[in-house]
Scaffold this active site. Structure first.
Site, PDB file in Angstrom:
ATOM      1  N   PHE A 178     -16.602  76.716  37.181  1.00  0.00           N
ATOM      2  CA  PHE A 178     -15.518  75.898  36.655  1.00  0.00           C
ATOM      3  C   PHE A 178     -14.373  76.776  36.172  1.00  0.00           C
ATOM      4  CE2 PHE A 178     -19.435  73.458  35.775  1.00  0.00           C
ATOM      5  CZ  PHE A 178     -19.188  72.413  36.654  1.00  0.00           C
ATOM      6  N   SER A 217     -22.590  73.891  43.791  1.00  0.00           N
ATOM      7  CA  SER A 217     -22.727  72.821  42.814  1.00  0.00           C
ATOM      8  C   SER A 217     -22.724  73.370  41.406  1.00  0.00           C
ATOM      9  CB  SER A 217     -24.012  72.050  43.073  1.00  0.00           C
ATOM     10  OG  SER A 217     -25.114  72.852  42.701  1.00  0.00           O
ATOM     11  N   LYS A 218     -22.620  72.455  40.503  1.00  0.00           N
ATOM     12  CA  LYS A 218     -22.517  72.748  39.084  1.00  0.00           C
ATOM     13  C   LYS A 218     -23.588  73.725  38.593  1.00  0.00           C
ATOM     14  CE  LYS A 218     -22.596  70.116  34.783  1.00  0.00           C
ATOM     15  NZ  LYS A 218     -22.672  68.792  34.189  1.00  0.00           N
ATOM     16  N   ARG A 219     -24.785  73.505  39.085  1.00  0.00           N
ATOM     17  CA  ARG A 219     -25.905  74.310  38.586  1.00  0.00           C
ATOM     18  C   ARG A 219     -25.878  75.760  39.058  1.00  0.00           C
ATOM     19  NH1 ARG A 219     -28.266  72.012  34.734  1.00  0.00           N
ATOM     20  NH2 ARG A 219     -28.358  69.764  34.855  1.00  0.00           N
ATOM     21  N   ASP A 220     -25.255  76.000  40.220  1.00  0.00           N
ATOM     22  CA  ASP A 220     -25.304  77.337  40.798  1.00  0.00           C
ATOM     23  C   ASP A 220     -24.729  78.404  39.871  1.00  0.00           C
ATOM     24  OD1 ASP A 220     -26.467  76.554  43.217  1.00  0.00           O
ATOM     25  OD2 ASP A 220     -24.538  75.785  43.891  1.00  0.00           O
TER      26      ASP A 220
END
Length: 509
Positions: free
Chosen positions: A274, A262-265
């Site tokens: 990204f 996920s984004k936070r990882d």
RNA sequence: GGUCCGUUCGUCUAACGGUUAGGACGCCAGGUUUUCAUCCUGGUAAUAGGGGUUCGAUUCCCCUACGGACUGCCA
């Protein structure tokens, strides 16, 4: 066989993460492999989740990755428009077809009523409250209302949704290229909303309609869609359309522990999730990207391709062309892959070493430009030639070579402690004189000269070389000393030696 | 909880039912070496557990365990 047509259909609700990029990549590879078409469709049917910039981000990411699409937002094509919000008028017609054939119905329940229903069922001990055969009879919809009442509500402009009518007792089968036959009983499905009260279709309706209209032959998407695939199969059947082939890709997992990446990882574990840097337009929070971190797109793609797929040979390095040639959906694995940042670095390091000096130098020059330094192209190429094997990520290019562009202002204390001796200045001056006398200042020649000097004076190789390195670069890093000296040139080398003596001489007594 | 999907070295993975279970990353050791790297050599390390089927299971079937996804008028 018909022409292969596949699509990547992201929703512009934020930056595309690497799992999405991989899905796009596999679609692209599959299309190219079979001489088919790859299209980009933007699934923006949820107006409430619109994020400015997300669509541009997606397009730019694909471009950076070298994943070109034949039709879609930005390039057009025979099935324009490719943005679902611009196809809005289309979907109602098909929802109506379903209503008219008794495969769907109107529902007027408010969000509060739906919530109440869920609570009620939970209280009754129903684990998964659903709008289904079990509950639809007690809700407010065209199944429970009289025809007149339904008409009246519709005509009065009361908000409504259209729900699919799931068949009672039926085994629904999804044929998946990767997973084989997946069967689900219809009693486990709920009457999903197909058409929302805001006049927009939901994903479920829109994706079926568009895939059909756009003549999509293979739906290659993430595994998170597998549970709703039976619904989609049903929809194709209800509409009398031939369903495309499905391939549900395994998930990309976080490197530590388990769970979907996920984004936070990324920020938590110190690697980008990204492709490009993203600044959240609402919070201004910045998420790092592969491009800005100094990854080459070739390395990024190669790494991504191998997360879930392999060619069955021992070859690991693949250009995009080679990937197209080797790719097959059958060789995609079933299980999720943990993302490994170390391997990503290894790929990048490899690709950097493969680059020509000139190609690599364009990256160096970009970095220099940012720092307000202009450099000669051939000089930058030379710097790259002797630095490249130490460069894992592009910023290392600067870290390993900045002293070629600006002289060191200070000297690493630990290194000074270790190598700067009382006799060092005299020694350096002698060496400087020898260097000054050199006619040939190539790296080879410099190396010979310095080594001879060391030998003749019965000095230690490490002692002299490290001291020399210290005065030239300010620390203990960088390419070979002889290569540095040769590239710096005689004048600059002698100047730095003298400068170091001036600033370090007093210090080390 | 329910439904569905999955499970080979730490990680990515290979292996027509028959291999000393292979490769890569990482790690460790050695060599090369002026730092750091590169490069070369070697090493460590896996079929989740239990039942079947079979002459023979990593491979086929079942159960268990574990993990994951889904469970919205989100995609």
């Amino acid at each position: 066989m018909n022409e292969v047509r596949v699509r990547f259909a992201p929703s512009p609700t934020g930056p595309l993460h690497i799992g999405g990029v991989r899905t796009a990549l596999y679609n692209y590879l599959f299309a190219r492999k079979h001489g088919g078409k790859f299209l980009l469709r933007i699934e923006d049917t949820d107006q409430t989740r619109y994020v400015p910039g997300a669509e541009d981000y997606i397009i730019e990411s694909l471009k950076w990755c070298g994943i070109a699409y034949d039709e879609g937002v930005g390039v057009g094509g025979p099935h324009s428009p490719y943005r679902q919000s611009e196809r809005k008028e289309l979907y109602r017609e098909f929802a109506d077809v379903l209503i008219n054939t008794g495969k769907a119905y109107y529902a007027f329940d408010t969000p509060e009523e739906l919530e109440a229903m869920r609570e009620r069922l939970k209280a009754r001990g129903v684990a998964t409250p659903q709008y289904d055969a079990f509950t639809r009879g007690e809700m407010v919809n065209s199944l429970t209302l009289s025809k007149e009442e339904t008409e009246k509500r519709l005509n009065s402009g009361e908000p409504f949704v259209i729900r699919i009518l799931i068949p009672e007792n039926e085994e629904i089968q999804v044929d998946d290229i990767i997973r084989g036959e997946v069967k689900v009983h219809s009693s486990r499905l709920d009457d999903k909303v197909l058409f929302k009260s805001d006049g927009m279709p939901t994903y479920h309706l829109a994706n079926i309609v568009d895939d059909h209209l756009m003549e999509i032959t293979h739906v290659i998407r993430g595994e998170e869609w597998l549970p709703s695939a039976p619904l989609h199969v049903l929809l194709y059947r209800y509409l009398g359309w031939e369903a495309p082939q499905f391939a549900h890709l395994p998930l990309l997992l976080k490197p530590d522990g388990n769970g979907k990446l996920s984004k936070r990882d990324g920020d938590r574990l110190g690697f980008p999730v990204f492709p490009l840097r993203w600044t959240d337009p609402f919070s201004n929070e910045v998420s790092s990207g592969y491009r800005e971190s100094g990854y080459l797109p070739e390395a990024f793609i190669n790494m991504l391709a191998f997360l879930g797929w392999n060619p069955g040979t021992e070859q690991e390095i693949f250009s995009m062309e080679q990937l197209v040639d080797a790719f097959s959906i059958e060789r995609v694995g079933k299980s999720g892959s943990k993302f490994d940042p170390e391997k990503a670095k290894w790929f990048n390091h490899h690709y950097i070493k493969e680059l020509t000096d000139e190609n690599l130098s364009t990256h160096l020059i970009d970095i220099l430009k940012e720092k307000g330094i202009s450099a000669d192209k051939s000089y930058a190429s030379e710097v790259c030639r002797i630095t490249r094997e130490r460069v894992v990520l592009l910023p290392d290019l600067w870290n390993q070579s900045w002293f070629f562009f600006t002289e060191p202002e200070s000297y690493d204390e630990k290194v000074v402690q270790k190598f700067w001796k009382p006799e060092t200045p005299a020694l350096l001056r002698q060496l400087a004189a020898v260097l000054d006398a050199a006619a040939d200042f190539s790296a080879e020649s410099v190396e010979t000269i310095v080594k001879a000097f060391i030998h003749d004076n019965e000095l230690g190789m490490g002692q002299v070389m490290n001291t020399l390195r210290l005065v030239l670069v300010g620390g203990s890093f960088g390419p070979g000393v002889a290569a540095i000296i040769a590239l710096l040139g005689k004048t600059e080398t002698l100047r730095r030696i003298e400068k170091a003596i001036q600033s370090l001489d007093n210090l080390a007594i």
